[in-house]
Design an enzyme around this catalytic site. Structure first.
Site, PDB file in Angstrom:
ATOM      1  N   GLY A  68       1.003  -1.341   0.127  1.00  0.00           N
ATOM      2  CA  GLY A  68      -0.022   0.102  -0.090  1.00  0.00           C
ATOM      3  C   GLY A  68       0.905   1.202  -0.064  1.00  0.00           C
ATOM      4  N   GLU A  69       2.060   1.109   0.244  1.00  0.00           N
ATOM      5  CA  GLU A  69       2.880   2.329   0.215  1.00  0.00           C
ATOM      6  C   GLU A  69       3.026   3.230  -1.013  1.00  0.00           C
ATOM      7  OE1 GLU A  69       6.683   1.541   1.963  1.00  0.00           O
ATOM      8  OE2 GLU A  69       5.699   1.117   4.086  1.00  0.00           O
ATOM      9  N   ARG A  74     -13.881  20.465   4.996  1.00  0.00           N
ATOM     10  CA  ARG A  74     -15.121  20.553   5.890  1.00  0.00           C
ATOM     11  C   ARG A  74     -14.708  20.600   7.210  1.00  0.00           C
ATOM     12  NH1 ARG A  74     -18.712  16.590   2.353  1.00  0.00           N
ATOM     13  NH2 ARG A  74     -16.665  15.641   2.058  1.00  0.00           N
ATOM     14  N   GLN A  75     -13.822  19.880   7.558  1.00  0.00           N
ATOM     15  CA  GLN A  75     -13.334  19.644   9.059  1.00  0.00           C
ATOM     16  C   GLN A  75     -12.292  21.009   9.201  1.00  0.00           C
ATOM     17  OE1 GLN A  75     -14.707  17.608  11.183  1.00  0.00           O
ATOM     18  NE2 GLN A  75     -13.291  18.260  12.936  1.00  0.00           N
ATOM     19  N   ASP A 122     -27.871  25.591   1.365  1.00  0.00           N
ATOM     20  CA  ASP A 122     -27.474  26.054   2.637  1.00  0.00           C
ATOM     21  C   ASP A 122     -26.885  27.500   2.680  1.00  0.00           C
ATOM     22  OD1 ASP A 122     -24.769  25.463   2.150  1.00  0.00           O
ATOM     23  OD2 ASP A 122     -24.908  23.520   2.909  1.00  0.00           O
ATOM     24  N   LYS A 138     -30.354  24.154   5.780  1.00  0.00           N
ATOM     25  CA  LYS A 138     -29.903  22.924   6.036  1.00  0.00           C
ATOM     26  C   LYS A 138     -29.281  22.623   7.609  1.00  0.00           C
ATOM     27  CE  LYS A 138     -26.097  20.905   4.263  1.00  0.00           C
ATOM     28  NZ  LYS A 138     -24.993  20.569   3.418  1.00  0.00           N
ATOM     29  N   ARG A 169     -27.518  19.052   9.321  1.00  0.00           N
ATOM     30  CA  ARG A 169     -27.151  17.603   9.257  1.00  0.00           C
ATOM     31  C   ARG A 169     -26.841  16.987  10.542  1.00  0.00           C
ATOM     32  NH1 ARG A 169     -24.159  15.175   4.934  1.00  0.00           N
ATOM     33  NH2 ARG A 169     -23.812  17.105   3.754  1.00  0.00           N
TER      34      ARG A 169
HETATM   35  C1  R5P Z   1     -21.711  21.313   3.090  1.00  0.00           C
HETATM   36  O1  R5P Z   1     -22.149  22.323   3.645  1.00  0.00           O
HETATM   37  C2  R5P Z   1     -21.004  21.267   1.667  1.00  0.00           C
HETATM   38  O2  R5P Z   1     -21.119  22.638   0.958  1.00  0.00           O
HETATM   39  C3  R5P Z   1     -22.002  20.358   0.773  1.00  0.00           C
HETATM   40  O3  R5P Z   1     -23.466  20.723   0.554  1.00  0.00           O
HETATM   41  C4  R5P Z   1     -22.090  19.075   1.236  1.00  0.00           C
HETATM   42  O4  R5P Z   1     -20.838  18.676   1.560  1.00  0.00           O
HETATM   43  C5  R5P Z   1     -22.660  17.976   0.155  1.00  0.00           C
HETATM   44  O5  R5P Z   1     -22.651  16.668   0.855  1.00  0.00           O
HETATM   45  P1  R5P Z   1     -23.549  15.803   0.534  1.00  0.00           P
HETATM   46  O6  R5P Z   1     -23.598  15.614  -0.840  1.00  0.00           O
HETATM   47  O7  R5P Z   1     -23.153  14.387   1.278  1.00  0.00           O
HETATM   48  O8  R5P Z   1     -25.071  16.151   1.385  1.00  0.00           O
END
Ligand code: R5P
Length: 280
Positions: free
Chosen positions: A20-21, A78-79, A154, A177, A179
């Protein structure tokens, strides 16, 4: 990109060992050069990012003067904060790794958030470009959807929808939105939009599982939208995302070639080449 810039393309030999390297090798000299490494960080993200680190470090070690990393899709964006105590701020770690590997400048496209951009910028020089006008132009000219309403699924995507509406000319709006942090399930709040009988295009930075687009498309159809499309910069489309989106009543999905997929029809080569022209 190289064609547009008149730049030399240096082949890279890369392979994965049985355990895997990763292995990379420049097939030519980089001594004294500005080296542009193009490596989008779509899945498998860790492998793509580590290969990028290997290439940047090797380039510097072999005498490159400057290393510019072009990462159209930046993973881990996203993190961008510690949502729960004890979490890693992953995007900041990525920035530190790239800097330590010798990346002098990073060029990316529609990074997920300002927060992610700030975290990376605290580590190295970053340019964040937007492909939204290109996507909107494609929808208007190639799909004949000029005048469509641009929707942000969102609040985070509001700037994208506003940008798209400058090209489409049909106004813009947004949804709220939610989640679930544990299950990943997406819920879109009921919110009245003036879209009855209209064509709506959902604009987002990325489509991953498709949960966001599915929830938005169902609401739009319920409110009487005649046609619903989804446009995103990064079509990750994991698992059966595309199938689920089409089953939700969506009439089509369009993305850029920042991530290879069956909907990656809008090229960002020109956008990146324009930015790179300042470097070479
Ligand atoms: C999150 O806020 C991003 O802008 C996208 O809306 C999100 O990552 C989309 O992810 P998924 O298709 O899994 O809902």
């Amino acid at each position: 990109m190289a064609e547009k810039l008149g730049a030399e393309v240096l082949p890279i030999e890369h392979k994965t060992f049985p355990d895997g390297e990763s292995y990379v090798r420049f097939d030519g000299s980089v001594r004294g050069e500005t080296v542009v490494i193009v490596q989008s960080a779509y899945p498998p993200q860790d492998k793509h990012l580590f290969e990028l680190c290997l290439m940047a470090d090797a380039a510097k070690d072999l005498g490159a003067e400057r290393v510019v990393a072009v990462v159209p899709y930046m993973a881990y964006a996203r993190q961008d904060k510690r949502f729960m105590p004890g979490e890693a701020v992953s995007i900041r770690t990525v920035g530190k790794l790239l800097r330590a590997a010798g990346v002098d400048k990073l060029i990316t496209v529609d990074i997920h958030s300002d927060e992610a951009l700030r975290n990376l910028s605290s580590e190295l020089e970053v340019a964040n470009l937007t492909a939204i006008p290109l996507l909107a132009r494609y929808m208007a000219e190639d799909k004949g959807l000029s005048g469509a309403f641009a929707l942000a699924p969102d609040r985070g995507a509001l700037d994208l929808a506003e940008e798209a509406s400058k090209v489409l000319g049909g106004g813009f709006g947004w949804l709220y939105k939610h989640r679930d942090r544990m299950t990943g399930e997406v819920r879109v709040e009921e919110r009245r939009l003036d879209i009855s009988g209209r064509t709506v295009i959902i604009f987002d930075d990325m489509i991953s599982t498709g949960g966001t687009v599915v929830a938005a498309a169902e609401l739009l159809k319920k409110q009487g939208a005649s046609r619903v499309y989804a446009a995103c910069t990064h079509p990750l489309l994991v698992r059966d995302a595309l199938k689920r989106i089409m089953a939700s009543g969506c009439d089509g999905v369009v993305g850029t070639d920042s991530v290879p997929s069956s909907v990656s029809v809008v090229s960002i080569a020109g956008l990146l080449a324009r930015e790179l022209r300042n470097e070479l």
